[in-house]
Design a protein around this motif. Structure first.
Motif, mmCIF file in Angstrom:
data_model
loop_
_atom_site.group_PDB
_atom_site.id
_atom_site.type_symbol
_atom_site.label_atom_id
_atom_site.label_comp_id
_atom_site.label_asym_id
_atom_site.label_seq_id
_atom_site.Cartn_x
_atom_site.Cartn_y
_atom_site.Cartn_z
ATOM 1 N N LEU A 145 57.232 43.710 25.793
ATOM 2 C CA LEU A 145 57.329 44.019 27.211
ATOM 3 C C LEU A 145 56.220 43.266 27.929
ATOM 4 C CD1 LEU A 145 58.877 45.773 29.284
ATOM 5 C CD2 LEU A 145 57.041 47.429 29.073
ATOM 6 N N ASP A 146 56.592 42.515 28.942
ATOM 7 C CA ASP A 146 55.657 41.663 29.675
ATOM 8 C C ASP A 146 55.628 42.138 31.124
ATOM 9 O OD1 ASP A 146 54.198 39.719 30.878
ATOM 10 O OD2 ASP A 146 55.461 38.041 30.266
ATOM 11 N N LEU A 147 54.502 42.701 31.521
ATOM 12 C CA LEU A 147 54.335 43.147 32.899
ATOM 13 C C LEU A 147 53.520 42.116 33.667
ATOM 14 C CD1 LEU A 147 53.369 46.903 32.414
ATOM 15 C CD2 LEU A 147 55.605 45.957 32.922
ATOM 16 N N ARG A 148 53.907 41.858 34.900
ATOM 17 C CA ARG A 148 53.153 40.954 35.770
ATOM 18 C C ARG A 148 52.828 41.710 37.050
ATOM 19 N NH1 ARG A 148 52.108 35.545 36.204
ATOM 20 N NH2 ARG A 148 51.767 34.740 38.296
ATOM 21 N N VAL A 149 51.555 41.866 37.316
ATOM 22 C CA VAL A 149 51.084 42.592 38.487
ATOM 23 C C VAL A 149 50.439 41.597 39.443
ATOM 24 C CG1 VAL A 149 49.623 44.473 39.316
ATOM 25 C CG2 VAL A 149 50.639 44.609 37.036
ATOM 26 N N GLU A 150 51.010 41.432 40.621
ATOM 27 C CA GLU A 150 50.460 40.523 41.616
ATOM 28 C C GLU A 150 49.654 41.330 42.627
ATOM 29 O OE1 GLU A 150 53.555 38.124 43.240
ATOM 30 O OE2 GLU A 150 54.370 37.620 41.265
ATOM 31 N N PHE A 151 48.432 40.878 42.905
ATOM 32 C CA PHE A 151 47.532 41.659 43.741
ATOM 33 C C PHE A 151 46.638 40.738 44.555
ATOM 34 C CE2 PHE A 151 45.457 40.798 39.780
ATOM 35 C CZ PHE A 151 44.113 40.597 40.078
ATOM 36 N N GLY A 152 45.979 41.316 45.550
ATOM 37 C CA GLY A 152 45.160 40.516 46.451
ATOM 38 C C GLY A 152 43.682 40.578 46.176
ATOM 39 N N GLY A 153 43.167 41.727 45.734
ATOM 40 C CA GLY A 153 41.731 41.873 45.535
ATOM 41 C C GLY A 153 41.411 42.633 44.270
ATOM 42 N N LEU A 154 40.142 42.558 43.835
ATOM 43 C CA LEU A 154 39.727 43.164 42.584
ATOM 44 C C LEU A 154 38.306 43.669 42.720
ATOM 45 C CD1 LEU A 154 40.078 43.609 39.454
ATOM 46 C CD2 LEU A 154 39.168 41.307 39.186
ATOM 47 N N THR A 155 38.065 44.897 42.227
ATOM 48 C CA THR A 155 36.702 45.402 42.165
ATOM 49 C C THR A 155 36.420 45.883 40.760
ATOM 50 O OG1 THR A 155 37.422 47.608 42.880
ATOM 51 C CG2 THR A 155 36.605 46.112 44.587
ATOM 52 N N LEU A 156 35.147 45.783 40.373
ATOM 53 C CA LEU A 156 34.670 46.236 39.071
ATOM 54 C C LEU A 156 33.922 47.534 39.271
ATOM 55 C CD1 LEU A 156 33.822 45.989 36.086
ATOM 56 C CD2 LEU A 156 32.006 44.437 36.818
ATOM 57 N N GLY A 157 34.365 48.628 38.626
ATOM 58 C CA GLY A 157 33.740 49.921 38.804
ATOM 59 C C GLY A 157 32.878 50.305 37.620
ATOM 60 N N ARG A 158 32.175 51.395 37.775
ATOM 61 C CA ARG A 158 31.358 51.937 36.702
ATOM 62 C C ARG A 158 32.086 53.109 36.055
ATOM 63 N NH1 ARG A 158 27.422 48.339 35.301
ATOM 64 N NH2 ARG A 158 26.662 47.352 37.204
ATOM 65 N N GLU A 159 31.667 53.465 34.887
ATOM 66 C CA GLU A 159 32.306 54.576 34.196
ATOM 67 C C GLU A 159 32.205 55.827 35.043
ATOM 68 O OE1 GLU A 159 32.946 56.236 29.777
ATOM 69 O OE2 GLU A 159 31.388 54.777 30.162
ATOM 70 N N GLY A 160 33.352 56.520 35.214
ATOM 71 C CA GLY A 160 33.388 57.740 35.999
ATOM 72 C C GLY A 160 33.804 57.514 37.430
ATOM 73 N N GLU A 161 33.754 56.248 37.916
ATOM 74 C CA GLU A 161 34.110 55.989 39.298
ATOM 75 C C GLU A 161 35.600 56.023 39.518
ATOM 76 O OE1 GLU A 161 32.436 52.373 40.614
ATOM 77 O OE2 GLU A 161 30.370 53.070 40.558
#
Length: 888
Positions: free
Chosen positions: A147-163
């Motif tokens: 199964l191949d999923l492709r997710v197209e998106f505009g922005g990305l953030t990196l969070g911390r554990e628990g966020e």
């Protein structure tokens, strides 16, 4: 400065373990959670990533064919899964095998969660769209699925554990040190051996699998509804067709339509086709090449066309109507030695077919459509007189009269929107035009029990195919009394004789149509929306999700084995607009027609709007000869072309045709400054310099505008792969966005990235015969053509792993020395099919040929003909070149 979130995620995916995935349609986001990284910039607790501005999620089910390639990396073109029913039907079966422990090798848990990659593409002319590709493997056995999923998106953030706890649907699933999953590129043994996982890791993997499967089903279900507002299946909507939407003429998508690389085992027409389970079609009955009625019920895979018989009809029929009610398929009437009234039924998952009942009277040449839990039978005759009664049945046994057609017809095309059934054309049964196609459009209102005439077709049609796809009705093909005379090679693929046979029964004075129309219910007009690659009538049609499958049929009096697909695709234009149905809609296509020593520029309607040389261009002192490649430069105001066997590069002002720069000496090869020896792939950089693979001199040159050499990669006439000192006959030098060059070498089939100063960045050897013109698609994804016969188009990564392969060995889809392949903005792959004398566009999801210019295997100069085309480029109206943005 800390690395960007994109760099962090991209690096993390190479080393970390994916432990959770949540699709949040309400906020249009996807949250990933990665386990502790083995290496790289992700540290403990830094594994939560949120993808914002999700615009689309698509999913494909891919199958791996180990029989064709023992390496196990031969991946069939995938079937797109954009329909909720298909996705939820496939996923539990796929995940169930993973969770059940029915593994091919006890104690060796396969990588159920597969691997992921981050890349980016230009989703529009204004905005950059990123995409996450997530591959979820089943196992490495023969016939494995993924199964191949492709997710197209505009922005990305990196969070911390628990966020972002919501992004971790599986708690406590982090791998321990002994359970780390190796990245695919670093496995000691790929494709089917033990991965050497510990049992503890396997138990953890199963827990993750169960949670992820549930989240995938729920999340993608909700996302599908959000991203297809107005096209959801409501009560009373046609099965597989989506709901009704009030669409004006300017909002109807054009059709992407293509010829599949596989075909039926034998030519067949006048059969019925239904959607089956798990990505398969069910083909029932039909007319064979011997003129007899068939009784077989076959299940046909939509990925590669694998077929098996799953039943037999008690009564062999052709020209029947069919529908699905619940879990059973029903065949209504049809023709045998005469028209019959039999209703036959079978389980769509297989099993014995049986008699289910009788129609009120004998009827053949009818059509059927299912709305909700009721099937409707429309049109047809009893062998002598027409039957204008529209029948409804909830169970295949009891029938009620719904309405009477004002114009009784045989062979109509029918499709439903909401509670209305649209009846397009058909063949007159009585009157002065008996036996001829008609142009009437009728509508049956199943709620009001009425039928009326609402309009006229652009031309009389009988035996056409109609289908509802995401709330849009399409009409395709058929037989017409209007003679069809499209130039050969203009948008049409030629079938080999092996896929055709005599036996059709075309009405006298008719010809087969390949036009596709979109129906606008508001204006009651049909708008041109594209073309079938093979014009057919009397074909079987089934809809799965957003795709219609047109199976077999007749063309020009012959039965065909061809299978074609059709789906609405706004990237292919707007119905009614010039060029609707083109994979480069809104742009122009430049072709280096090498064997004819010319350049051609086509608009989306495939009309030649410019050529070089021409009587209108200034005199050419360099004697234009053997154009191997041609690319637009200077914002579309000039064209750079290298003439391989003329040993020259020229820059031509566009559209005047004046030569404004050149390098090399016509017909004279050499190694001295100013000389070339079979130059290939000349590109202009943004600073005005020219790069070229000087193939037979075994070097890549970077040439200043003043004709001096700025840099040289490789040693002149030392033709072996010995980086960074020498190159083995380079034939590609694609400029990259980071300022480096992607170089392909014929000797040894190497692809490498070099800096302009000649420093090697990476190199890999591909398992192909003749690499040609590599292109970069993403951070670690590349596209290349194999210049051989049968040729192929591949996607690979820096480790040399094949990520995608298009490689039909025979039939219309087989390539003969393809030299250049590029992904167009519409998502299809355009290819120079050199020795087949054609340009083709391939849908990478299905492998279908969705466009062609040129007559396969026949060269010429007439409209619609080419001679060994060896290069191409796309020019947008704003002067940009979307397939090579890193150039000047």
């Amino acid at each position: 400065m800390p690395p960007s979130p994109y760099r962090v995620l991209s690096a993390a995916l190479d080393h970390a373990v994916l432990t959770g995935l949540l699709i949040d349609p309400a906020r249009r986001r996807v949250v990933l959670h990665l386990g502790e990284a083995e290496a790289g910039p992700v540290r403990r607790g830094d594994g939560t990533f949120t993808l914002h501005g999700v615009s689309r999620i698509t999913a494909w089910l891919r199958e791996i064919d180990y029989g064709r390639n023992p390496r196990g990396d031969d991946v069939h073109p995938a079937q797109e899964v954009s329909d909720l029913a298909d996705l939820t039907g496939w996923l539990p079966c796929w995940a169930g095998q993973r969770v059940s422990g029915e593994l091919s090798e006890p104690g060796a848990e396969p990588d159920w969660l597969g691997w992921a990659s981050l890349d980016e593409r230009w989703g529009s002319r204004q905005a950059r769209v990123h995409a996450l590709d997530l591959w979820l493997d089943e196992n490495d056995a023969a016939g494995a699925r993924r199964l191949d999923l492709r997710v197209e998106f505009g922005g990305l953030t990196l969070g911390r554990e628990g966020e972002a706890a919501a992004g971790r649907p599986v708690r406590g699933s982090r791998m321990d040190e002994r359970g780390h999953r190796q990245h695919r590129g670093s496995r000691g043994k790929e494709h089917g051996g033990s991965r050497g996982k510990e049992h503890g890791a396997s138990r953890t993997r199963r827990g993750v699998a169960m949670g992820l499967a549930a989240v995938l089903v729920a999340g993608i279900s909700a996302t599908w509804l959000v991203t297809h507002q107005g096209a959801g299946a409501a009560a009373g909507d046609p099965v597989g067709g989506g709901g009704h939407r009030a669409a004006g003429a300017h909002h109807l998508a054009a059709a992407e339509s293509g010829l599949l690389p596989w075909h039926l085992a034998a030519p067949l027409s006048r059969e019925v086709v239904m959607p089956g389970r798990h990505g398969r079609l069910i083909v029932i009955g039909g007319l064979t090449s011997g003129g007899g009625s068939a009784n077989g019920i076959y299940s046909v895979g939509m990925v590669a066309g694998a077929s098996r018989q799953i039943g037999t009809l008690p009564v062999a029929v052709h020209d029947a109507a069919a529908g699905v009610l619940g879990a059973r398929g029903f065949v209504f009437g049809g023709g045998s030695s005469a028209s019959v009234a039999a209703v036959q039924s079978f389980g769509v998952g297989g099993g014995r077919a049986s008699a289910a009942g009788q129609l009120p009277s004998r009827r053949s040449d009818a059509a059927a459509v299912t709305i909700g839990s009721t099937a409707y039978i429309v049109g047809g005759y009893d062998g002598a007189k027409p039957d204008a009664t529209v029948l409804a049945t909830p169970d295949g046994r009891s029938f009620t009269k719904v309405a009477t057609l004002p114009v009784p017809v045989r062979y109509p095309a029918v499709a439903a929107l909401g509670t209305q059934i649209f009846v397009f054309g058909g063949q007159a049964v009585t009157g002065p035009h008996a036996g001829a196609p008609v142009s009437v459009i009728q509508v049956v209102d199943t709620a009001r029990h009425t039928a009326s005439i609402i309009g006229r077709l652009p031309e009389p049609l009988a035996g056409a195919a109609a289908m509802t796809l995401h709330g849009e009705v399409f009409l395709a093909g058929g037989q017409s009394t209007v003679q069809q005379r499209p130039p050969r090679g203009v948008g049409i693929t030629q079938l080999p004789r092996s896929e055709m046979s005599a036996g059709g029964a075309a009405a006298p004075g008719t010809s087969t149509v390949n036009t596709i129309w979109a129906f606008d219910p508001a204006s009651r007009r049909l708008l041109p929306a594209g073309h079938l690659q093979v014009g057919v009538s009397h074909a079987g049609v089934a809809v799965t999700g957003s795709t219609a499958w047109i199976v077999g049929g007749e063309t020009g009096g012959s039965l065909v084995a061809a299978v074609q697909m059709l789906r609405p695709n706004p990237a292919f234009g707007t119905a009614g607009a010039p060029g609707a149905g083109s994979p480069y809609f809104g742009a122009k296509l430049l072709i280096a027609d090498r064997g004819n020593n010319r350049l051609l520029l086509l608009n989306a309607a495939m009309h030649v709007v410019w050529k070089y040389p021409s009587v209108h261009a200034p005199a050419d002192p360099l004697h234009f000869y053997f154009p191997d490649d041609a690319f637009f430069v200077d914002h579309g105001t000039a064209i750079l072309s290298n003439q391989e066997q003329n040993n020259t590069i020229i820059k031509i002002a566009f559209p005047s045709g004046k030569i404004i720069w050149s390098y090399g000496h016509p017909r004279h090869a050499g190694t001295a400054p100013g000389y070339l020896y079979e130059p290939d792939d000349a590109y202009q950089l943004k600073n005005g310099q020219i790069t070229v693979a000087d193939a037979n001199n075994c070097r890549v040159l970077i040439i200043n505008p003043n004709h001096t050499i700025a840099h040289q990669i490789g040693t002149t006439r030392v033709c072996q792969h010995n980086p960074p000192h020498s190159l083995g006959s380079p034939n590609g030098d694609t400029p990259l966005a980071n300022g480096n060059l992607l170089i392909s070498e014929i000797n040894g089939s190497w692809v490498s990235e070099y800096t302009m100063g000649g420093k090697l960045v990476w190199t890999t050897q591909l398992p192909i015969a003749y690499p040609s013109d590599p292109q970069q698609l993403g951070p670690n994804r590349y596209l290349i053509a194999d210049y051989s016969s049968p040729g192929e188009v591949l996607q690979f990564n820096r480790a040399g792993r094949i990520l995608y392969r298009y490689h039909p060995s025979s039939g219309p889809g087989a390539l003969n020395h393809p030299s250049l392949s590029e992904v167009l903005p519409s998502g299809v792959i355009m290819v120079n099919d050199d020795y087949n004398d054609r340009m083709v566009a391939i849908d990478p999801v299905t492998g279908a040929l969705v466009w062609q210019y040129g007559v396969t295997g026949r060269h010429g100069r007439a409209p619609g003909m080419l001679n060994t085309p060896d290069g191409f480029d796309i020019l947008l109206p704003n002067g940009t070149t979307p397939t090579h943005r890193a150039t000047g």
